[in-house]
Scaffold this motif. Structure first.
Motif, short mmCIF file in Angstrom:
data_model
loop_
_atom_site.label_atom_id
_atom_site.label_comp_id
_atom_site.label_asym_id
_atom_site.label_seq_id
_atom_site.Cartn_x
_atom_site.Cartn_y
_atom_site.Cartn_z
N GLU A 1 -60.43 -20.68 40.55
CA GLU A 1 -59.23 -20.98 41.35
C GLU A 1 -59.51 -22.15 42.28
OE1 GLU A 1 -57.96 -17.52 43.41
OE2 GLU A 1 -57.38 -16.42 41.59
N GLU A 2 -60.69 -22.20 42.87
CA GLU A 2 -61.05 -23.31 43.76
C GLU A 2 -61.06 -24.63 42.99
OE1 GLU A 2 -64.85 -22.25 45.29
OE2 GLU A 2 -64.09 -20.61 46.55
N ILE A 3 -61.57 -24.60 41.78
CA ILE A 3 -61.63 -25.81 40.96
C ILE A 3 -60.22 -26.28 40.61
CG2 ILE A 3 -62.29 -26.68 38.68
CD1 ILE A 3 -64.81 -24.92 38.90
N ARG A 4 -59.38 -25.35 40.20
CA ARG A 4 -58.00 -25.73 39.86
C ARG A 4 -57.23 -26.23 41.08
NH1 ARG A 4 -58.50 -21.01 36.51
NH2 ARG A 4 -57.44 -19.75 38.10
N ALA A 5 -57.51 -25.64 42.25
CA ALA A 5 -56.84 -26.08 43.47
C ALA A 5 -57.22 -27.52 43.82
CB ALA A 5 -57.20 -25.14 44.62
N ALA A 6 -58.39 -27.93 43.37
CA ALA A 6 -58.84 -29.30 43.62
C ALA A 6 -58.31 -30.27 42.56
CB ALA A 6 -60.37 -29.34 43.65
N GLY A 7 -57.48 -29.77 41.65
CA GLY A 7 -56.87 -30.62 40.64
C GLY A 7 -57.70 -30.79 39.38
N GLN A 8 -58.70 -29.93 39.21
CA GLN A 8 -59.56 -30.01 38.03
C GLN A 8 -59.28 -28.83 37.11
OE1 GLN A 8 -62.75 -29.87 40.69
NE2 GLN A 8 -62.26 -31.90 41.48
N GLU A 9 -59.94 -28.81 35.96
CA GLU A 9 -59.63 -27.82 34.94
C GLU A 9 -60.73 -26.77 34.81
OE1 GLU A 9 -57.44 -29.38 31.32
OE2 GLU A 9 -58.41 -31.22 32.02
N ALA A 10 -60.32 -25.52 34.86
CA ALA A 10 -61.27 -24.42 34.72
C ALA A 10 -60.55 -23.15 34.33
CB ALA A 10 -62.05 -24.21 36.02
#
Length: 293
Positions: free
Chosen positions: A53-62
């Motif tokens: 979730e933290e990664i996606r919130a930063a605009g990246q894919e996970a």
């Protein structure tokens, strides 16, 4: 543009510590990351889900997967998740691990089996399923520049009292990687080992190690044992342009050193069978010579 744009990477033990640092760094460099760790107490995605979730919130894919990497079908699930969500699989970072320290005379069957299962089998299972995928892709005429990064430890290289189970597993991982490099190179797959010296829940459980790896008191001082220091080396090893295979790299802070696998060193030789008496004279000198090399 990141150094890993488009690469699809599975990271095991991704919920905390080094695995979390790997996942975040790889995503920052453009990789699409499949994170896996054990389920949370509620049966959900747990720590891996939080990192995703933290990664996606930063605009990246996970994407996160709740799985025990020692279970056979978990390896298949990880490959399928990568393919279904991101169209393929390029790398696996085998990071999941566990400690069950005990001196040999007190070690239980359960202590031994759990350490071997999580550290060694937990490396084999995802690797086997990824290797099958890459072989099939190669045979279909659509090979991928696959990469495996396995995790050993200084204990696995040099031994450590009170860790017979952990040492056996981590030493096994080192030679397992050598076999992967030899067998999978024909499919365009590389295999390497990282030996990280970094602050994690495992190291903080050992008082003497935790003291050694304590954060610096001085503000702005370089934190040698920050897990993120290891991540760029892993990032390079999973990159499409990396050509290294069959290597073992020790990483501590800004230090990266190569570790040689088992090899012949000093020797004695003759065209006749040795006697015990002769060996009693020659072998101590041989070992002494080897130690100086």
């Amino acid at each position: 543009m990141g150094s890993l744009d488009g690469r699809v990477v599975v990271v095991t033990g991704a919920g905390r510590g080094i695995g979390r640092a790997y996942s975040q760094f790889l995503a920052e460099e453009g990789a699409r990351v499949v994170l896996t760790d054990l389920p949370g107490d509620d049966g959900g995605l747990g720590a891996a889900g939080e990192v995703a979730e933290e990664i996606r919130a930063a605009g990246q894919e996970a994407v996160a997967v709740s799985a025990d990497v020692t279970e056979w079908n978990s390896g298949k699930l990880l490959v399928e998740t990568a393919v279904n969500n991101f169209g393929g699989l390029d790398a696996v970072v085998n990071n999941a691990g566990i400690l069950r320290d005990q001196f040999l005379v007190n070690m239980t069957e359960e202590d031994w089996d759990l350490a071997i299962r999580v550290n060694l089998r937990g490396t084999f299972v995802p690797t086997r399923w990824a290797a099958r995928y890459w072989r099939d892709q190669s045979k279909a005429g659509t090979p991928r520049a696959g990469a495996l990064v396995h995790t050993s430890s200084s204990s696995g290289l040099f031994g450590n009292a009170g860790q017979a189970n952990y040492v056996a597993a981590k030493a096994g991982i080192g030679m397992f990687s050598q076999v992967c490099a030899k067998e999978l190179g024909r499919y365009g797959v590389r295999s390497n080992v990282i030996v990280p010296a970094a602050r994690t829940r495992l190291t903080e459980a050992v008082p003497s190690v935790a003291e050694l790896m304590a954060r610096p008191d001085e503000d702005g001082a370089f934190d040698t044992y920050d897990p993120r220091n290891v991540a760029p080396v892993t990032g390079y090893l999973v990159s499409a342009g990396c050509e290294l295979t069959g290597q073992t790299l020790y990483v501590r802070g800004g230090l990266v050193s190569s570790i040689e696998p088992w090899k012949h060193a000093a020797e004695i030789s003759r065209e006749a069978r040795w006697t015990i008496g002769e060996l009693a004279t020659e072998l101590p000198a041989l070992v002494a010579t080897d130690e100086k090399v």
